[in-house]
Design an enzyme around this catalytic site. Structure first.
Site, PDB file in Angstrom:
ATOM      1  N   GLU A  68       8.301   8.405 -16.658  1.00  0.00           N
ATOM      2  CA  GLU A  68       7.206   8.876 -16.745  1.00  0.00           C
ATOM      3  C   GLU A  68       6.347   8.347 -18.182  1.00  0.00           C
ATOM      4  O   GLU A  68       5.318   7.974 -18.120  1.00  0.00           O
ATOM      5  CB  GLU A  68       6.919  10.473 -16.440  1.00  0.00           C
ATOM      6  CG  GLU A  68       7.110  11.058 -15.086  1.00  0.00           C
ATOM      7  CD  GLU A  68       7.119  12.480 -15.258  1.00  0.00           C
ATOM      8  OE1 GLU A  68       5.709  12.954 -14.840  1.00  0.00           O
ATOM      9  OE2 GLU A  68       8.121  13.147 -15.449  1.00  0.00           O
ATOM     10  N   SER A 100      13.332  21.618 -16.145  1.00  0.00           N
ATOM     11  CA  SER A 100      12.177  22.343 -16.638  1.00  0.00           C
ATOM     12  C   SER A 100      12.430  23.657 -17.378  1.00  0.00           C
ATOM     13  O   SER A 100      13.617  24.237 -17.070  1.00  0.00           O
ATOM     14  CB  SER A 100      11.612  22.874 -15.167  1.00  0.00           C
ATOM     15  OG  SER A 100      10.693  23.894 -15.317  1.00  0.00           O
ATOM     16  N   LYS A 127      15.175  21.985 -11.405  1.00  0.00           N
ATOM     17  CA  LYS A 127      14.353  20.791 -11.779  1.00  0.00           C
ATOM     18  C   LYS A 127      15.037  19.627 -12.133  1.00  0.00           C
ATOM     19  O   LYS A 127      15.922  19.872 -13.225  1.00  0.00           O
ATOM     20  CB  LYS A 127      13.014  20.975 -12.402  1.00  0.00           C
ATOM     21  CG  LYS A 127      12.006  21.892 -11.886  1.00  0.00           C
ATOM     22  CD  LYS A 127      11.234  20.999 -10.722  1.00  0.00           C
ATOM     23  CE  LYS A 127      10.237  20.169 -11.281  1.00  0.00           C
ATOM     24  NZ  LYS A 127       9.518  19.641 -10.660  1.00  0.00           N
ATOM     25  N   HIS A 131       0.977  -1.311  -0.046  1.00  0.00           N
ATOM     26  CA  HIS A 131      -0.115   0.276   0.076  1.00  0.00           C
ATOM     27  C   HIS A 131       0.927   1.182   0.060  1.00  0.00           C
ATOM     28  O   HIS A 131       0.405   2.349   0.544  1.00  0.00           O
ATOM     29  CB  HIS A 131      -1.092   0.064   1.107  1.00  0.00           C
ATOM     30  CG  HIS A 131      -1.488  -1.196   1.596  1.00  0.00           C
ATOM     31  ND1 HIS A 131      -2.700  -1.614   0.936  1.00  0.00           N
ATOM     32  CD2 HIS A 131      -1.154  -2.436   2.268  1.00  0.00           C
ATOM     33  CE1 HIS A 131      -3.015  -2.988   1.413  1.00  0.00           C
ATOM     34  NE2 HIS A 131      -2.118  -3.310   2.173  1.00  0.00           N
TER      35      HIS A 131
END
Ligand code: ARG
Length: 485
Positions: free
Chosen positions: A288, A275, A281, A154
């Site tokens: 992803e 970024s 960043k 979980h």
């Protein structure tokens, strides 16, 4: 094209909807191999003059060289790869080309092209999936594989495990994927060529011969099935959907692990982006994208199944729409796997500092097990440790903060020798087969390695067999009337 029966050409918009030359480029080499096998058989059986067969084969061999160099363009006006090849051939050798399509239909031709293409696509996919598995095994065996981190259920800290088990478990999935792809490939033993439009042919074709020349064990059993069957395409899309789901699970762990709040994975600079606005960043965009690829991969499977649903026998033009689903599926899978393997190989797997909160007390089970060994019923032990954790949580403390005297007071049954295992020791406490203990992990990695090598050996043998098969086409074509059935 092929409109002697009509007095007008095909409507322009209709042509744009129905032509498949863009996706068919993928089938060009398979189509040429199939055509060379067919022409040779026609020449050997005397169904066409030997000279015609030789001329056709010579020119098709030249086209193969051009196709391999990717310099062949397909003309959309000619609808598909099959008519393009026939037309190119006609331009080069004239009327002999008109004999090539003897006893053949584009329906058995496209079915044959697809299996010939798919065999090699599956070999590529198997190799790429095993590359990911091997990268995972190498990381598991590297020093950072020994690091002990909270395993999650979980997404909550559950019990300590070594990175080696996490990485080895992901590797196991990719080896299963490679195995699944290999099993699909092994079903491709029957050659559709010679099935004609749907019912075979009244011409004495030698189907055994073309099957052999194309590297299949035998001709297919039913001409009607041959032109309609897309099972292997769907199975491949199914295997690729599951593979993509496995990739997305691993990718998600890389994304989460890269969060500064979690700090357990550091992806190499080559696999992160920055970024356009925030210069600090370090975004795991590639992971992803790999996570996202599972969506369309699942979609392609359902799209292909939906396409087949309710189709009557035998050939129906709907089938054409399945081709780009398959080609895209294979292409996206290969691109993904080729990023995932080096991304894993170059990632660092860290042990983040322990969290000083009761909810992260991954040692709780060790105490329960210690009490059970002293004869305390499991449920009682579980509830005592649970209520202690709750009390500690109220003071913002965890099990590790207990003083020795408090420890004895809470659990008088535990022997003096009992102490909580360190994070590094905890995984080795679980010595059950397949558990987190060192021996199981060594066995796990050894077995994955063995399976991976066995699958690679099989794939290499198959590649060599296919090359040898294609080389049969280099032999001179001779009349062999015995081949006439
Ligand atoms: N382009 C077709 C396909 O990919 C080939 C077969 C077409 N057959 C026909 N009768 N129109 O499925």
């Amino acid at each position: 094209m092929l409109r002697a029966r009509f007095s007008v050409p095909l409507d322009q918009a209709a042509l744009e909807l129905s032509e498949s030359t863009e996706e068919d480029l993928a089938l060009l080499l398979a189509d040429l191999w199939g055509s060379r096998a067919h022409a040779r058989m026609l020449g050997e059986t005397g169904l066409i003059p030997l000279r015609s067969a030789q001329r056709i084969d010579r020119e098709l061999a030249r086209l193969e060289v051009a196709a391999a160099r990717q310099v062949v363009r397909l003309d959309p006006v000619l609808e598909d790869v099959h008519m393009n090849v026939e037309t190119l051939l006609g331009k080069r050798i004239g009327k002999d080309a008109a004999r090539l399509h003897t006893g053949r239909s584009r329906n058995d031709q496209v079915a044959t092209d697809l299996v010939v293409w798919l065999r090699e696509a599956l070999l590529d996919l198997e190799g790429a999936a095993l590359d990911v598995a091997d990268a995972l095994i190498a990381s598991a065996r590297a020093p950072h594989g020994q690091g002990s981190v909270p395993g999650w259920t979980h997404l909550q800290p559950a019990q300590r495990v070594r990175w080696a088990q996490i990485l080895g478990t992901h590797a196991l999935r990719f080896v299963r994927d490679a195995n699944r792809l290999c099993r699909i490939r092994e079903t491709l033993q029957e050659c559709p060529l010679g099935s004609g439009a749907l019912a075979g042919s009244s011409l004495p074709l030698d189907r055994e011969r073309t099957a052999h020349l194309l590297g299949f064990q035998r001709p297919s059993l039913s001409s009607m099935d041959s032109v309609a069957d897309r099972d292997a395409m769907v199975e491949t899309l199914g295997a690729l959907a599951l593979l993509a789901v496995h990739e997305s699970g691993l990718a998600e762990e890389l994304v989460l692990g890269s969060m500064p709040e979690i700090q357990r994975v550091r992806l190499a600079d080559a696999f992160v982006t920055s970024s356009s606005l925030m210069p600090h960043k370090r975004n795991p965009d590639l992971a992803e994208l790999l996570r996202g690829e599972a969506g369309p991969a699942i979609g392609r499977l359902t799209a292909h199944l939906a396409l087949l649903k309710g189709l009557p026998l035998a050939y129906n033009r709907d089938l054409q729409i399945g081709k780009p689903l398959l080609f895209d599926g294979v292409d996206r899978a290969l691109r993904s796997l080729r990023v995932l393997a080096p991304m894993v190989a170059t990632a660092e797997f860290h042990v983040p500092p322990p969290l000083a909160t009761a909810d992260a007390s991954t040692e709780s089970v060790e105490i329960v097990d210690g009490l059970v060994l002293q004869g305390v019923p499991f449920r009682e032990a579980h509830s005592r440790v649970g209520s202690l954790v709750a009390r500690l949580a109220r003071d913002g403390r965890s099990l590790r903060d207990l003083s020795p005297s408090r420890w004895r007071k809470e659990f008088p049954e535990l022997p003096h020798s009992f102490r909580l295992p360190t994070a590094q020791e905890a995984p080795d406490r679980r010595t059950t087969a397949g558990g987190s203990g060192r021996e199981s992990i060594v066995a796990l990695l050894r077995e994955i390695d063995r399976r991976s090598r066995e699958l690679r050996r099989g794939a290499r043998t198959e590649r060599r067999r296919l090359i040898a098969c294609h080389e049969l086409l280099e032999r001179p074509i001779r009349r062999n009337l015995r081949r006439r059935r």
